[in-house]
Design an enzyme around this catalytic site. Structure first.
Site, PDB file in Angstrom:
ATOM      1  N   ASP A   1      -6.358   1.117   1.101  1.00 18.15           N
ATOM      2  CA  ASP A   1      -6.309   1.317   2.554  1.00 18.15           C
ATOM      3  C   ASP A   1      -7.695   0.987   3.114  1.00 18.15           C
ATOM      4  O   ASP A   1      -8.577   0.515   2.401  1.00 18.15           O
ATOM      5  CB  ASP A   1      -5.861   2.747   2.893  1.00 18.15           C
ATOM      6  CG  ASP A   1      -6.914   3.776   2.517  1.00 18.15           C
ATOM      7  OD1 ASP A   1      -7.935   3.409   1.890  1.00 18.15           O
ATOM      8  OD2 ASP A   1      -6.734   4.950   2.870  1.00 18.15           O
TER       9      ASP A   1
ATOM     10  N   LYS B   1       0.840  -1.204   0.000  1.00 17.85           N
ATOM     11  CA  LYS B   1       0.000   0.000   0.000  1.00 17.85           C
ATOM     12  C   LYS B   1       0.876   1.256   0.000  1.00 17.85           C
ATOM     13  O   LYS B   1       0.683   2.173  -0.801  1.00 17.85           O
ATOM     14  CB  LYS B   1      -0.910  -0.016   1.244  1.00 17.85           C
ATOM     15  CG  LYS B   1      -1.862   1.138   1.306  1.00 17.85           C
ATOM     16  CD  LYS B   1      -2.544   1.225   2.651  1.00 17.85           C
ATOM     17  CE  LYS B   1      -1.598   1.789   3.685  1.00 17.85           C
ATOM     18  NZ  LYS B   1      -2.165   1.967   5.015  1.00 17.85           N
TER      19      LYS B   1
END
Ligand code: SF4
Length: 207
Positions: A136, A118
């Protein structure tokens, strides 16, 4: 109703016309470190501590910095002992391997402590315009509610589904829009469904 990608894009453009990363940074390594600090922490708190941290240290002095001093500065972001060690190690590695620059190299970045997929996606898309979608907690929740992913999907599966669904040229922009949509409209508790233009595609409010 099954949504088409242009319906998602058009409606997000209306609700979030100027998407941008809410982490504040001036240099590539500042974004990388801010993103590492943002794990389990609000961007607003990260911005408060990075303002102090990067006023006092650049990437070269950060690798020499006293760990206790870093800890004191970043305390508000939580898990600060672990994150302080990460920061020092990241500074160390970037200084010795790339003279303090963040390279456009996914494999290398993911080998840094505290840097997962991420973080890497976010940094590469913001610094190098690499098309990427960082999943996220907001992107995950919104994707589930809009039927773009399933509840049990891993973040990697959600990322792949979104990449298949959206044209590559909008990946970076739509990612920011989904984060902001989740942060300010489709919030975890009490989402603002009344003003949501994606209501007719939503699986959540019908349950
Ligand atoms: S209708 Fe409500 S829950 Fe559904 S996507 Fe919109 S804000 Fe989120």
């Amino acid at each position: 109703m099954m949504m088409k990608s242009n319906e998602l894009i058009d409606n997000l453009n209306k609700m979030i016309p100027n998407p941008k990363c809410e982490l504040e940074y001036n240099k590539d390594y500042e974004l990388l470190i801010a993103t590492v600090l943002s794990a389990q922490c609000k961007d607003k708190t990260v911005n408060q501590v990075t303002k102090i941290l990067f006023k006092k240290y650049d990437i070269f002095s950060l690798k020499e910095a006293d760990l206790k001093d870093i800890e004191n500065i970043i305390k508000p972001v939580g898990t600060f002992r672990k994150k302080s060690i990460f920061i020092k190690e990241i500074a160390n590695r970037l200084c010795s391997d790339f003279n303090g620059k963040v390279p456009n190299n996914r494999e290398y970045l993911e080998s840094l402590p505290g840097v997962g997929r991420k973080t890497c996606n976010l940094v590469l898309s913001n610094i190098y315009n690499v098309p990427a979608i960082a999943v996220d907690t907001h992107v995950k929740r919104v994707s589930n509610r809009l039927g773009l992913a399933n509840k049990l999907d891993s973040v990697l599966t959600i990322e792949k589904k979104l990449m298949r669904f959206l044209p590559k040229k909008v990946w970076g922009r739509t990612h920011h829009q989904l984060v902001l949509f989740g942060r300010y409209i489709c919030t975890s508790k009490n989402p603002n469904c009344k003003n949501c233009l994606l209501k007719k595609y939503c699986k959540y409010i019908k349950n």
